[in-house]
Every structure is written in structure tokens, then in C-alpha cells.
Design a protein around this motif. Sequence first.
Motif, PDB file in Angstrom:
ATOM      1  N   LEU A   1       0.831  -1.211   0.000  1.00 37.26           N
ATOM      2  CA  LEU A   1       0.000   0.000   0.000  1.00 37.26           C
ATOM      3  C   LEU A   1       0.862   1.256   0.000  1.00 37.26           C
ATOM      4  O   LEU A   1       0.487   2.273  -0.584  1.00 37.26           O
ATOM      5  CB  LEU A   1      -0.916  -0.043   1.227  1.00 37.26           C
ATOM      6  N   VAL A   2       2.010   1.208   0.666  1.00 39.18           N
ATOM      7  CA  VAL A   2       2.824   2.428   0.793  1.00 39.18           C
ATOM      8  C   VAL A   2       4.034   2.403  -0.141  1.00 39.18           C
ATOM      9  O   VAL A   2       4.987   3.145   0.057  1.00 39.18           O
ATOM     10  CB  VAL A   2       3.292   2.646   2.249  1.00 39.18           C
ATOM     11  N   LYS A   3       3.978   1.560  -1.180  1.00 41.31           N
ATOM     12  CA  LYS A   3       5.076   1.545  -2.148  1.00 41.31           C
ATOM     13  C   LYS A   3       4.933   2.665  -3.147  1.00 41.31           C
ATOM     14  O   LYS A   3       3.821   3.037  -3.524  1.00 41.31           O
ATOM     15  CB  LYS A   3       5.062   0.209  -2.895  1.00 41.31           C
ATOM     16  N   GLU A   4       6.083   3.178  -3.582  1.00 44.72           N
ATOM     17  CA  GLU A   4       6.046   4.214  -4.603  1.00 44.72           C
ATOM     18  C   GLU A   4       5.476   3.635  -5.895  1.00 44.72           C
ATOM     19  O   GLU A   4       5.745   2.484  -6.242  1.00 44.72           O
ATOM     20  CB  GLU A   4       7.464   4.744  -4.853  1.00 44.72           C
ATOM     21  N   ASP A   5       4.673   4.455  -6.585  1.00 46.17           N
ATOM     22  CA  ASP A   5       4.038   4.007  -7.810  1.00 46.17           C
ATOM     23  C   ASP A   5       4.863   4.476  -8.997  1.00 46.17           C
ATOM     24  O   ASP A   5       5.168   5.660  -9.116  1.00 46.17           O
ATOM     25  CB  ASP A   5       2.623   4.575  -7.888  1.00 46.17           C
ATOM     26  N   ILE A   6       5.256   3.559  -9.843  1.00 51.28           N
ATOM     27  CA  ILE A   6       6.067   3.922 -11.008  1.00 51.28           C
ATOM     28  C   ILE A   6       5.325   3.509 -12.269  1.00 51.28           C
ATOM     29  O   ILE A   6       4.999   2.335 -12.444  1.00 51.28           O
ATOM     30  CB  ILE A   6       7.448   3.242 -10.962  1.00 51.28           C
ATOM     31  N   ILE A   7       5.035   4.478 -13.116  1.00 53.02           N
ATOM     32  CA  ILE A   7       4.471   4.174 -14.440  1.00 53.02           C
ATOM     33  C   ILE A   7       5.568   4.467 -15.456  1.00 53.02           C
ATOM     34  O   ILE A   7       5.901   5.623 -15.697  1.00 53.02           O
ATOM     35  CB  ILE A   7       3.222   5.023 -14.728  1.00 53.02           C
TER      36      ILE A   7
ATOM     37  N   LEU B   1       0.266  -1.333  -5.239  1.00 53.92           N
ATOM     38  CA  LEU B   1      -1.082  -1.878  -5.164  1.00 53.92           C
ATOM     39  C   LEU B   1      -1.610  -2.322  -6.520  1.00 53.92           C
ATOM     40  O   LEU B   1      -2.449  -3.209  -6.602  1.00 53.92           O
ATOM     41  CB  LEU B   1      -2.022  -0.839  -4.542  1.00 53.92           C
TER      42      LEU B   1
END
Lengths: 117, 338
Positions: free
Chosen positions: B83-89, B247
Amino acid sequence: MLSWVNVAIFLIAGVVVVAVGLGMAWLLRPSYPDPKKLDPYECGEVPFGDAQVRFNIRYYIFALIFVVFDIESVFIYPWAVLFRQLGVFGFFEMLVFLVILVVGLVYAWKKKVLEWV
Amino acid sequence: MAALADTWQALLDWYFALPTAILVPIAGLLKVLAVFGWIVINVLILIWLERKFSGRLQSRLGPMRVGRPHGWAQTLADTIKLLVKEDIIPRGVDRWLYVIAPAVVFTPALLVWAVVPFTKNWIVSDLNVALIYVAAAGSLAVLGIFMSGWGSNNKWSLLGAMRAAAQIISYEVPSVLSLMGVVMIAGSLSLQGIVAAQHRVWFIFLQPLGFIIYLISTMAELNRTPFDLTEAESELVAGFNTEYSGLRWAFFFLGEYANLLAASAIAATVFLGGWSGPFLPGIVWFVLKTYFFVILIMWIKWTMPRIRIDQMMEVGWKFLIPAALVNIAITGLVLLVV
């Protein structure tokens, strides 16, 4: 009709759950942008080329035969439900239909197109 | 106490006096919440169970540290981490496909549960076309896998997506055809009807060939070893979900386990008589039979090596489909004679 309302609610709920989950993560997660992080993963090498290319799928004959068999299975469903009412006549009707399809499958098999070409 | 009961009764009266147009959506929403709770709790258990079970099979202990006894809180901790992981697109992705894909994989897993009978009365909606509905909903997930694989703009993901497509065109047909014998005997597509038709003898004994075909092709549709070619961590890094993290990735994972549970529940309902059984209440039988299939599929997963993609397609087309057609013919013949 009413039972399909429940299905529609399930469909909407599935999308909402994902949206809420991602929204929560958006509130909680950190952000340290860095251009290097945005590279596609290629085992640590500098990525080259584009992955969205014309790709040689080696199973297109399977895909063609799949369409035939998938439609066939849709035809069999109502027949299977009414099998006991249809009796001997229904059984042999379906047998003829299946044999025609199986001949097609055997032909494709013998022509060696059911291979990973 | 009496006042409380009166209030409750008044609440119930008020609720059931509501017009149908409001009553039905509220009831549907409550059912969704109950089913979703059931799925989430079971997925948490399943992930822990899979790690412990694979540990046992490999002479390890599995998770032990987080939560005593036996690391029961491991999955909760993992959820919080995701839930608290950085989101990378990554750059170059097809943004729409990339973002929508987890929802497309997860939603069908939820949809299947709309027709699963937990007990005689606990069923969200007893559709008269339930088996077609299950097959249709179950094969939607591959669209999400393909969207993620193509949208990621990553070579590993592309290969994983192409394999997912190969898998579904090889195993969709046998999985549908293998259930046809059951439908012929039961004369119904409704899952409650199929449970009722098994009150004397379970269909696993009447349809052994159909059962084996169904089990194999279901494992292929679930993308579980020996058919986990779309992920194949030793060849394709992580296959279709290589570029996913946090997530977004968790929803793929959640969808995979929800699908495993749904497929086990369908198998238990169609072949083992579902909730029906002596002495114990229906829900207990349902859970026991479902977990029997869950353990069976896990056991196979951790025992078998992965098969090659061309072998995978050959098994589907040259063994399972002919066998399923033969099964239909034999079932028909026996039903006519008996």
C-alpha cells in the motif's frame, strides 16, 4: 431479471474496489521521481527499441480453429440442457455435427498445422 | 432487551416495506459486501497457506517471524508494504491499458462469486445460465492480462501476454466442453440445479474423464504451474506484470487467488455436490470441499515442473479437446441406454 441486477452490482463493485484501493495508495505512498526509474525493465541493460512491435505469433492457425470450436461449444450448451427431451434424434443430430468438426480437426492435424510453426 | 428486539423488528419492518426498486439494490450491495469480505479473508488465508504449504513440501518452515504462531500476520504486513510503495508508471506505456488492466483482471474474479451457492439459501443470484456465465466471466481475466502485457511496453510483458492468449485459445474449449457431460446429466445450467442433481451420487463418479479434463484446463486458465507460462519467473522475469508495482500489482495477485478460490468452489459445486452433505451444516461442507480443491491445485503446483509452450498447446488440442468430445458422446450414449 432481478438476479441480473445483482450481477451488475458486482461488476460495479469490482471496479469501485480497485479504484478505492488505488486511491488509498495514492494518498499514502511516497513519490521520489527520477528519470532512470521510468525505464522499462530489461535486466539492467539500457533498453533499446520499442516493445509494441509487430509480433510473429506462432499459433495463428490454432486461433482460427479456436473460433470454430468456441462457437461449437456455445451451440452444445442448449442441446446439453435439453438432452433428455431430445432423445435419440437429438443425440445423432449432435453426433453428425461433432463428426464434421472432428473431421476438420483431424484434417488440420494430418496437414501438420497443429504445430508450433 | 425487549426494547432492543422491538427496535430491530421495527427496522426490519421498515426495510421490507421499502419499494422493490430500492430494496433490491440495497440487498445486492449487502451481498456484495459479504462476498467481498469472504474473498478478502480467504485470500489472506490462501496466500499464507500457499507459503506454508510450499515450505512444507520443500522441507522449509515458510514465514515464521511476523506474528506468532507460524507467521500468521505475514500477509497483512505485505499488504501494508504494498500500500505504501512508490508508484512507477514507466515511460512509453499505453497509459489507459496499463492503468485499467488490474481492474479487468480483478473484477471477473469477483463476478464469478455472484452465482456460487454457499448453502441452500445463501446464493447471491441463482442464474439459470450460471455455467455459461462462469465460463464467460472466467475467460475475461485474460483480456486484462493481455492489456497489461501489451500496455507495459516491455519485451518480457509482451511475451507473457502472447503466451496468455495462446493458453486461453487452447484451454477455453476443453474447459467448457468438459462440463457438458454434467449439464447433460443434470439437465440444468443453474448451479443449485446441479447441486440438487447430485443428491444421490457426486458427478465426480459419473464423469471421471470430464473431471480430469476440467481440472487440467482450469489450472491452465488460472495460470498456475505447470501452466504458469505467462509469468514464468525463470524465463520472463515476471511476464505480463514485470512493470507493475505496489497496489496495482497487488490487484493482479488478489485476482489470481480470488480466481483460484472461485475455480475451486465451482469444481466443488459441480463435481463434489457443493454444499450438500450429511450431519454438518451446508457452509461447512462447502468450505471443506472448496479447500480440498485449493490444496490439490497447490500440491500440483509445487510438485510439477513448468511445461513448454508448444507442448502446452499440443496437450490442449491433441488430447483434451478430443477427449472432451469423446466424453460427450459416451455420456450421451449411456444416458440413452439407461
